[in-house]
Design an enzyme around this catalytic site. Structure first.
Site, PDB file in Angstrom:
ATOM      1  N   THR A  22      33.024  38.879  29.839  1.00 24.91           N
ATOM      2  CA  THR A  22      32.959  39.876  30.833  1.00 24.91           C
ATOM      3  C   THR A  22      34.330  40.831  30.779  1.00 24.91           C
ATOM      4  O   THR A  22      35.148  40.408  29.737  1.00 24.91           O
ATOM      5  CB  THR A  22      33.467  39.323  32.240  1.00 24.91           C
ATOM      6  OG1 THR A  22      34.866  38.608  31.990  1.00 24.91           O
ATOM      7  CG2 THR A  22      32.378  37.975  32.440  1.00 24.91           C
ATOM      8  N   ASP A  23      34.174  41.815  31.511  1.00 26.62           N
ATOM      9  CA  ASP A  23      35.551  42.698  31.263  1.00 26.62           C
ATOM     10  C   ASP A  23      36.641  41.885  32.366  1.00 26.62           C
ATOM     11  O   ASP A  23      36.260  41.100  32.924  1.00 26.62           O
ATOM     12  CB  ASP A  23      35.122  44.073  31.675  1.00 26.62           C
ATOM     13  CG  ASP A  23      36.340  45.120  31.044  1.00 26.62           C
ATOM     14  OD1 ASP A  23      37.508  44.495  30.867  1.00 26.62           O
ATOM     15  OD2 ASP A  23      36.016  46.284  30.796  1.00 26.62           O
ATOM     16  N   TRP A  24      37.677  42.528  32.197  1.00 34.30           N
ATOM     17  CA  TRP A  24      38.814  41.926  32.924  1.00 34.30           C
ATOM     18  C   TRP A  24      38.617  41.524  34.288  1.00 34.30           C
ATOM     19  O   TRP A  24      38.333  42.441  35.078  1.00 34.30           O
ATOM     20  CB  TRP A  24      39.831  42.736  32.763  1.00 34.30           C
ATOM     21  CG  TRP A  24      41.377  42.494  33.006  1.00 34.30           C
ATOM     22  CD1 TRP A  24      41.827  42.240  34.458  1.00 34.30           C
ATOM     23  CD2 TRP A  24      42.507  42.035  32.231  1.00 34.30           C
ATOM     24  NE1 TRP A  24      43.016  41.865  34.473  1.00 34.30           N
ATOM     25  CE2 TRP A  24      43.515  41.686  33.159  1.00 34.30           C
ATOM     26  CE3 TRP A  24      42.611  41.793  30.827  1.00 34.30           C
ATOM     27  CZ2 TRP A  24      44.690  41.228  32.734  1.00 34.30           C
ATOM     28  CZ3 TRP A  24      43.731  41.329  30.346  1.00 34.30           C
ATOM     29  CH2 TRP A  24      44.825  40.921  31.260  1.00 34.30           C
TER      30      TRP A  24
END
Ligand code: BGC
Length: 829
Positions: free
Chosen positions: A367-369
């Protein structure tokens, strides 16, 4: 969903039976492995119960936590891998056995990524108690980032110091928790931009402007080596979103707005980062990002919703990702926010059907942050973190959550599995991909940094490669009466905030995500770059005459008298304009226009001195220039060349290097054109300030004789277009030759203004003539229709060479195809 899980698991069982073990089996079995890595006693040390890292650090911008110095080797040998694509594949049997031997908690830990800020104290030192907490108690299998990122609490670390940290963490990982080495991810997106002294290349937009994919390869290869020197095995690169809305703060990171150009750059970049990564321990895993549609936020603000019809998504935004997958990208990162209001991280459609089924991505997906955590708090797309986690695991193929700061994902996922809401098999799929990646990267052989690599960080050879990229990226946008190149005999007054700063040339993904702040200033680059003024001194042998004129934010007043008096003896005036780093919160903007005081500097100086004015732009996105294009005699766009950009810019200004960059984006003339692209519908006017592909050289290159190898174009029978180009001098020229198509009509679907189909950059000596051959396939002209079928509408097609620079030589080819013949269909169509 359950069906999909079973499908994947069956795939792995098959993998066990037919596995080719291409990267070689583990040298040891999982059981032997545990024995090997345990310390003198086989007893596990007592579990640590809480992380004790300092929660908030105050940093005054002046503390330097790493004063390591080193003398890099001038050059080194490397393996320029050109063999078949190496990429993620089936799961090896020993990895499946290892997965089966893990507890639920250990599996969830492998799927968790924690940011380095959780394990570093305010003095910049590793907090081993915190590391033990995350690894032993929480069983996490991955860390990310540099202490200098996200908030920028700390200064940056040399490869040696960084490696001490990663090695210490690995040593703990081998003794504690699951006793599996951790995989560390880092945003080495333009060289190892977070490793002090690592050679920083120009931003993606500038790399694309070279129209020479070799530069994307070089940047990736050097990034990989310098990243690996720090004991990090995974680069969150390349970034291949299409930069459609030019207001967007992340325009500079990508390879421009065109699907074809971005695809070739992405492919080369993956090759550079990864090469033969299952054998070559100077390479890293690449990460295609951000999947998908991130580059068209509706109002330009980062993460805003993107309204993109699915057939347009497939037509324009997907191809670079497809190219990267085909090039073997080992990992992928999903995108922040939503497409068509559907949250990407919770979308079966984007992360299962499109990514896995249609594009056949077999690698590891992160996932992104904090994307799962923020579904409830930021996007309001879930009730709470539990619902978001359950949905992401059930609907998508996410393998790792970049959490990055708490235990929520771990706790919630364990609960979900224990309650039967999420099956353990679903975890197995992901953990298998993660462990296979660790194996492929050699972590089970040795998870530690190779000290040999540290001596190559910042070598003259790498710096020259970065400068060569800048040299080929600089784009000459205007040059009236041959005002450029400057002559050594001329007296030149230099003005403007960007000529005397390394920081502004760097922009983002330098030291911190958004670049150094005002507090840090340029000092952070001491010894790792040169300003334009320093470059000019190197080229001319004399200290340039320089006045600031106005600062980057446009505060203060222009001292017209001082400038006029300094300009009296000058033959020409060069003014550097541009953007501050986005660390100063200028990332999100409401208007493309540069601060008016900067533009006013040009107007005032031109009016007051009546001398020829050259403008140098140092900016991450095409900022509005109002009347500057009319008033300035010459304009040079250097994008964000990085701290090594000073010398190349000076070389271009003085004609030591003949500019050969071309715009990889449309440069808007008005605010309304913020989202104009070369591929917009041909019936709406395309009148930007400068078109995609625009750029001049100092030499007069002529084009003639466009010849097609056939007058008709059909599926399965590619044709060529040849053109004769001659360099009439007076300089050797690198000439990008760009082939576009424009379909004269397309039944029911507006054809694009132009589509780039092929290009090549050609070296032309003075007086030299070359015949350049470019390729075209009928399949290139297929398009995705609203039924999500890819097909061709027959029509005459204009084949156009370099329309924006040389007015465009046109040849017409008849595109023949059965409009009902489907070349590709979306799995859900
Ligand atoms: C960015 C990603 C990056 C990640 C890790 C995010 O904020 O969107 O591009 O890879 O942080 O630093």
């Amino acid at each position: 969903m359950r069906y999909n899980s079973l499908l994947y698991f069956t795939q792995y069982l098959l993998a066990i039976s037919f596995n080719t073990m291409e990267s070689g089996a583990l040298a040891i079995s999982p059981a032997e492995y545990s024995a090997t890595v345990s310390d003198s006693t086989t007893q596990k040390p007592p579990a640590v119960t809480a992380a004790t890292v300092d929660p908030v650090c105050t940093w005054d911008g002046a503390q330097v936590f790493d004063d390591t110095t080193w003398t890099p080797v001038a050059s080194y040998a490397y393996n320029n891998y050109t063999g078949p694509v190496v990429g993620p594949n089936l799961i090896d049997q020993d990895i499946m056995l290892m997965v089966n031997g893990l507890t639920v908690e250990e599996k969830v830990g492998q799927m968790t990524q924690i940011q380095v800020g959780q394990i570093i104290d305010c003095n910049g030192k590793l907090n081993t108690t915190a590391v033990e907490y995350w690894i032993d108690t929480m069983k996490v299998g991955s860390f990310l980032e540099t202490p200098a990122n996200h908030g920028g609490k700390y200064n940056w670390y040399s490869a040696k110091r960084f490696a001490e940290i990663t090695d210490a963490v690995q040593a703990i990982a081998l003794r504690r928790g699951s006793r599996i080495p951790v995989i560390w991810g880092l945003d080495s997106v333009r060289g190892a931009n977070y490793i002090k002294g690592g050679t920083i290349f120009p931003a993606g937009i500038a790399t694309a402007a070279t129209f020479n994919p070799q530069h994307a390869y070089d940047a990736g290869r050097v990034a990989a080596k310098d990243t690996r020197a720090a004991g990090v095995h995974w680069a969150f690169a390349p970034i291949m979103d299409l930069s459609v809305n030019k207001l967007w703060s992340r325009v500079y990171e990508n390879f421009g707005e065109d699907p074809f150009l971005s695809s070739l750059m992405a492919k080369s970049s993956i090759g550079g980062h990864q090469g033969d990564y299952k054998r070559d321990r100077s390479r890293v895993a690449a990460c295609l990002k951000h999947f998908i549609g991130y580059g068209y936020p509706f109002d330009g603000s980062d993460r805003a919703n993107r309204h993109i019809a699915t057939h347009d998504l497939l037509e324009y935004y997907v191809p670079p990702f497809k190219a990267a997958i085909d090039a073997g990208s080992a990992t992928a990162m999903e995108s922040y926010g939503a497409v068509n209001s559907e949250s990407v991280v919770l979308s079966k459609y984007y992360l299962q059907t499109l990514l896995r089924e249609q594009l056949k991505f077999k690698g590891m997906l992160v996932t992104d942050w904090a994307e799962i955590n923020t579904q409830a708090t930021m996007y309001h797309t879930a009730k709470d973190v539990k619902q978001a986690t359950q949905t992401a695991l059930q609907r998508t193929s996410i393998d790792m959550s970049m959490v990055a700061d708490d235990e929520s994902f771990i706790k919630v996922t364990v609960e979900l599995v224990k309650s039967g809401a999420v099956s353990e098999r679903r975890l197995d799929e992901s953990v298998a991909r993660i462990l296979q990646l660790k194996k492929d990267l050699g972590l089970f052989e040795s998870p530690y940094a190779d000290p040999q690599l540290a001596s190559t960080v910042g070598s003259a050879q790498d710096i020259e490669a970065a400068r060569n990229t800048v040299r080929e990226s600089i784009t000459l946008l205007k040059n009236t009466n041959g005002v450029l190149p400057l002559k050594l005999s001329e007296r030149v007054l230099f003005l403007g905030p960007t000529l005397n700063s390394t920081r502004y040339m760097g922009g983002g993904w330098n030291v911190h995500w958004q670049g150094p702040s005002d507090k840090e200033g340029d000092a952070v680059y001491q010894g790792f770059g040169d300003t334009v003024l320093q470059g000019i001194q190197a080229v001319t042998g004399a200290a340039p005459q320089y006045l600031l004129g106005i600062d980057i934010g446009g505060t203060g007043t222009i001292d017209v008298d001082k400038i006029t008096s300094a300009a009296q003896s000058a033959d020409k005036i060069v003014i550097g304009l541009g953007e501050n780093t986005y660390a100063e919160e200028q990332g999100n903007i409401d208007s493309l226009a540069l601060p008016w005081q900067q533009l006013n500097l040009v107007y005032t100086v031109a009016a007051a001195t009546k001398k020829p004015v050259v403008v140098v732009l140092i900016e991450g996105r095409p900022r509005g220039l109002a009347n500057v294009p009319k008033i300035a005699d010459a304009i040079v766009n250097a994008y964000l060349p990085g701290a090594y950009g000073g010398l190349p810019i000076a070389e271009v200004l003085y004609g030591k290097v003949n500019p050969s960059g071309r715009l990889p984006i449309t440069y808007p003339a008005t605010e309304a054109q913020a989202s104009s692209t070369i591929w917009q519908a041909s019936y709406s006017a395309y009148n930007p300030q400068w078109e995609f592909g625009y750029g001049l050289g100092y030499s007069n290159v002529t084009y003639s004789n466009v010849t097609l190898s056939s007058s008709s174009l059909t599926v399965g029978s590619p044709i060529t277009a040849s053109v004769t180009i001659t360099n009439k001098g007076p300089y050797p020229q690198k000439e990008p030759v760009l082939l576009f198509t424009r379909q004269q009509y397309r039944l029911g679907y507006a054809p694009e203004h132009y589509r780039l189909r092929d290009f090549i950059k050609v070296d032309l000596a003075v007086g030299e003539t070359k015949t350049v051959v470019l390729n075209l396939k009928a399949e290139d002209l297929a398009f995705w229709d609203r039924d999500l079928l890819r097909r061709i509408e027959p029509a005459p097609v204009n084949v156009v060479i370099n329309p924006h620079v040389h007015k465009g030589l046109v040849a017409v080819v008849q595109l023949d195809a059965d409009p009902d013949h489907v070349l590709e269909r979306a799995p859900w169509s």
